[in-house]
Write a protein that holds these residues in place. Structure first.
Motif, PDB file in Angstrom:
ATOM      1  N   GLU A 179       1.187  -1.085  -0.032  1.00  0.00           N
ATOM      2  CA  GLU A 179       0.231   0.268  -0.252  1.00  0.00           C
ATOM      3  C   GLU A 179       0.870   1.293   0.340  1.00  0.00           C
ATOM      4  O   GLU A 179       0.490   2.225  -1.028  1.00  0.00           O
ATOM      5  CB  GLU A 179      -0.883   0.244   0.953  1.00  0.00           C
ATOM      6  N   GLY A 180       1.605   1.114   0.844  1.00  0.00           N
ATOM      7  CA  GLY A 180       2.493   2.593   0.876  1.00  0.00           C
ATOM      8  C   GLY A 180       3.945   2.807  -0.876  1.00  0.00           C
ATOM      9  O   GLY A 180       3.456   4.141  -0.733  1.00  0.00           O
ATOM     10  N   ILE A 181       4.086   1.395  -0.450  1.00  0.00           N
ATOM     11  CA  ILE A 181       4.821   2.260  -1.996  1.00  0.00           C
ATOM     12  C   ILE A 181       3.808   2.067  -3.352  1.00  0.00           C
ATOM     13  O   ILE A 181       4.308   3.358  -4.045  1.00  0.00           O
ATOM     14  CB  ILE A 181       5.493   0.044  -2.776  1.00  0.00           C
ATOM     15  N   LYS A 182       2.497   1.899  -3.160  1.00  0.00           N
ATOM     16  CA  LYS A 182       1.854   2.372  -4.573  1.00  0.00           C
ATOM     17  C   LYS A 182       1.471   4.091  -3.768  1.00  0.00           C
ATOM     18  O   LYS A 182       1.454   4.599  -4.910  1.00  0.00           O
ATOM     19  CB  LYS A 182       0.803   1.684  -4.350  1.00  0.00           C
ATOM     20  N   THR A 183       0.903   3.926  -2.851  1.00  0.00           N
ATOM     21  CA  THR A 183       0.559   5.081  -2.952  1.00  0.00           C
ATOM     22  C   THR A 183       1.775   6.581  -2.656  1.00  0.00           C
ATOM     23  O   THR A 183       0.918   7.333  -3.515  1.00  0.00           O
ATOM     24  CB  THR A 183       0.528   5.882  -0.979  1.00  0.00           C
ATOM     25  N   HIS A 184       2.950   6.120  -2.598  1.00  0.00           N
ATOM     26  CA  HIS A 184       4.212   7.213  -3.029  1.00  0.00           C
ATOM     27  C   HIS A 184       4.887   6.954  -3.800  1.00  0.00           C
ATOM     28  O   HIS A 184       6.077   6.970  -4.352  1.00  0.00           O
ATOM     29  CB  HIS A 184       4.782   6.924  -1.711  1.00  0.00           C
ATOM     30  N   LYS A 185       4.418   5.735  -5.349  1.00  0.00           N
ATOM     31  CA  LYS A 185       4.479   5.593  -6.336  1.00  0.00           C
ATOM     32  C   LYS A 185       5.969   5.245  -6.452  1.00  0.00           C
ATOM     33  O   LYS A 185       6.820   5.615  -6.893  1.00  0.00           O
ATOM     34  CB  LYS A 185       3.882   6.216  -7.247  1.00  0.00           C
ATOM     35  N   LEU A 186       6.676   4.435  -5.790  1.00  0.00           N
ATOM     36  CA  LEU A 186       8.233   4.146  -5.776  1.00  0.00           C
ATOM     37  C   LEU A 186       7.989   3.134  -6.665  1.00  0.00           C
ATOM     38  O   LEU A 186       9.504   3.260  -7.055  1.00  0.00           O
ATOM     39  CB  LEU A 186       8.168   3.785  -4.077  1.00  0.00           C
ATOM     40  N   LEU A 187       7.497   1.842  -6.860  1.00  0.00           N
ATOM     41  CA  LEU A 187       7.796   1.190  -7.777  1.00  0.00           C
ATOM     42  C   LEU A 187       6.571   1.021  -8.507  1.00  0.00           C
ATOM     43  O   LEU A 187       5.027   1.280  -8.564  1.00  0.00           O
ATOM     44  CB  LEU A 187       8.322  -0.540  -7.019  1.00  0.00           C
ATOM     45  N   GLU A 188       6.536  -0.176  -9.390  1.00  0.00           N
ATOM     46  CA  GLU A 188       5.036  -0.340 -10.970  1.00  0.00           C
ATOM     47  C   GLU A 188       5.558  -1.689 -11.171  1.00  0.00           C
ATOM     48  O   GLU A 188       6.329  -2.120 -10.587  1.00  0.00           O
ATOM     49  CB  GLU A 188       4.900   0.527 -11.848  1.00  0.00           C
ATOM     50  N   GLY A 189       4.383  -1.974 -11.164  1.00  0.00           N
ATOM     51  CA  GLY A 189       4.731  -4.083 -12.461  1.00  0.00           C
ATOM     52  C   GLY A 189       4.828  -4.975 -10.638  1.00  0.00           C
ATOM     53  O   GLY A 189       5.171  -4.757 -10.148  1.00  0.00           O
ATOM     54  N   ASP A 190       5.691  -5.332 -11.652  1.00  0.00           N
ATOM     55  CA  ASP A 190       5.935  -7.073 -11.009  1.00  0.00           C
ATOM     56  C   ASP A 190       7.240  -6.414 -10.236  1.00  0.00           C
ATOM     57  O   ASP A 190       7.445  -6.994  -9.011  1.00  0.00           O
ATOM     58  CB  ASP A 190       6.786  -7.470 -12.146  1.00  0.00           C
ATOM     59  N   ALA A 191       7.529  -4.896  -9.886  1.00  0.00           N
ATOM     60  CA  ALA A 191       8.617  -5.252  -9.121  1.00  0.00           C
ATOM     61  C   ALA A 191       7.977  -4.243  -7.832  1.00  0.00           C
ATOM     62  O   ALA A 191       8.983  -5.015  -7.456  1.00  0.00           O
ATOM     63  CB  ALA A 191       9.187  -3.027  -9.886  1.00  0.00           C
ATOM     64  N   ILE A 192       6.500  -4.341  -7.731  1.00  0.00           N
ATOM     65  CA  ILE A 192       6.131  -4.184  -6.644  1.00  0.00           C
ATOM     66  C   ILE A 192       6.329  -5.977  -6.563  1.00  0.00           C
ATOM     67  O   ILE A 192       6.776  -5.658  -4.201  1.00  0.00           O
ATOM     68  CB  ILE A 192       4.450  -3.749  -6.547  1.00  0.00           C
ATOM     69  N   SER A 193       5.846  -6.102  -6.531  1.00  0.00           N
ATOM     70  CA  SER A 193       5.325  -7.400  -6.517  1.00  0.00           C
ATOM     71  C   SER A 193       6.491  -8.440  -5.288  1.00  0.00           C
ATOM     72  O   SER A 193       6.767  -9.257  -4.117  1.00  0.00           O
ATOM     73  CB  SER A 193       4.893  -9.240  -7.110  1.00  0.00           C
ATOM     74  N   GLU A 194       8.041  -8.016  -6.722  1.00  0.00           N
ATOM     75  CA  GLU A 194       9.539  -8.473  -5.695  1.00  0.00           C
ATOM     76  C   GLU A 194       9.557  -7.741  -4.773  1.00  0.00           C
ATOM     77  O   GLU A 194      10.089  -8.916  -3.686  1.00  0.00           O
ATOM     78  CB  GLU A 194      10.501  -8.530  -6.886  1.00  0.00           C
TER      79      GLU A 194
END
Length: 382
Positions: A171-186
């Motif tokens: 949730e925090g990663i997406k909110t602050h747009k730190l990563l996208e796509g498969d990089a988030i899962s990894e």
């Protein structure tokens, strides 16, 4: 020796909660949960904040991270203002107005009344300028929300039961747009493995985990945005004793690996000594003593710290029975509109008249030893 870098600095921090007021907006009753505390945290250290339940420890942490808006005082992160309150200036304007109006009412001489009104208007005008400047600074205060994160006390209530572990951590990663796509899962998988969980746990829900595992999920969530400071709000108090050591050791390992800084809030005195570099002791919204961990436990200087540390049980039953335990008399005073003077005065065996009349200022009495007590030098023969 190189001077340590201050990461977080708290100045005159206050957080008051309004309980009630009368029909005309007067006679306010407020809980002074945090009432003017000052401390700093060095980069890379663990600063422990201890005290009995209800002393304002958790409120301090929540105010620093802006979950609560501070009533007064300021918080600096890396020498940048991140929050500022101005409620004390508003209160001062009210008090000045109330005081002058009562003096004007008690004076029959019209010229004297005019002089008092002019004096009141001048003082209030100066305070309004000060208030305007404080509001401007408060609006300008900003920081990267990812710099400071929090691990909450209750691992059962702090996780959304409708979200999977993957969604919670990401949730925090997406909110602050730190990563996208498969990089988030990894990133999520990597974080789970970092805190001792497995990749397959990512698709499960919080109710499928034990308390210790849930707290690890909370730690992974805090780490997700690469914070510099983590506020640990009694992160082990709801866990079994067997799990507590595991979580604390993991926090230490993460600190060494990632260069983290912790504000560790707890009332387990033995655990705080184990994990903390320096410790602050709180009582009824005030800081009583701040010192490095070992000197504080070896030689407490404030009467409250002495009584608090004397309550730690010893593993040897015989030594425990013969220990010089300090039993405090009386009840804890109410934090609602507290009276002037030291908050601990009514329960302190050394208290004198000055303790009930004037608030003590926390000051350095020995190298790196800060104590808020009028009689500290007399009590400890310094």
């Amino acid at each position: 020796m190189a001077e340590k870098e201050v990461l977080l600095r708290v100045k005159n921090l206050k957080k008051h909660f309004l309980l009630s007021r009368d029909f005309f907006g007067g006679n306010e009753k407020k809980v002074h949960a945090v009432d003017g505390i000052d401390f700093h945290i060095f980069k890379g250290e663990t600063f422990g904040l201890v005290g009995e339940s209800g002393c304002g420890k958790s409120t301090t942490g929540r105010t620093i991270i802006n979950l609560y808006k501070n009533t007064a005082g300021s918080v600096y992160f890396e020498d940048k203002l991140i929050s500022m309150g101005f409620g004390d200036i508003k209160e001062e304007i009210k008090e000045v107005s109330k005081d002058f109006k009562s003096r004007i009412k008690a004076t029959e001489d019209k010229s004297a009344q005019d002089e008092l009104r002019n004096e009141m208007n001048e003082i209030i005008s100066e305070l309004k300028v000060k208030l305007r400047d404080a509001k401007h600074l408060s609006k300008e205060a900003t920081h990267d929300p990812g710099d400071i994160q929090m691990i909450f006390q209750d691992p059962y209530a702090s996780l959304n039961p409708r979200m999977t572990v993957s969604e919670i951590v990401a949730e925090g990663i997406k909110t602050h747009k730190l990563l996208e796509g498969d990089a988030i899962s990894e990133r999520v998988y990597s974080l789970l493995e970092t805190v001792g969980l497995k990749r397959e746990h990512a698709s499960r829900y919080p109710h499928e985990f034990s308390g210790g595992q849930r707290q690890r999920i909370g730690i992974a969530r805090a780490l997700a945005v690469d914070p510099k400071l983590i506020i640990c709000d009694e992160p082990i108090s709801a866990l079994d004793v067997s799990i507590q050591a595991q979580v604390v050791n993991m926090l230490e390992d993460l600190q060494n690996k990632l260069g983290l800084t912790y504000l560790f809030i707890a009332h387990d005195l033995s655990m705080v000594k184990y994990i903390s570099s320096r410790i602050g002791v709180m009582y009824l919204g005030k800081l009583m003593e701040v010192a490095e961990s070992d000197p504080l436990y070896a030689e407490p200087l404030h009467p409250y710290t002495k009584s608090l540390l004397s309550s730690i049980p010893l593993p040897d039953p015989e030594a425990n029975r013969n220990s010089d335990r300090i039993i405090l008399e009386g009840d804890v005073p109410s934090p609602v509109n507290p009276k002037p003077g030291c908050r601990f005065a009514s329960r302190c065996r050394y208290a004198k008249d000055i303790c009930f009349q004037k608030d003590p200022v926390i000051e350095e009495v020995k190298p790196s030893r800060y104590v808020a007590c009028h009689l500290v030098k007399e009590i400890n023969k310094l």
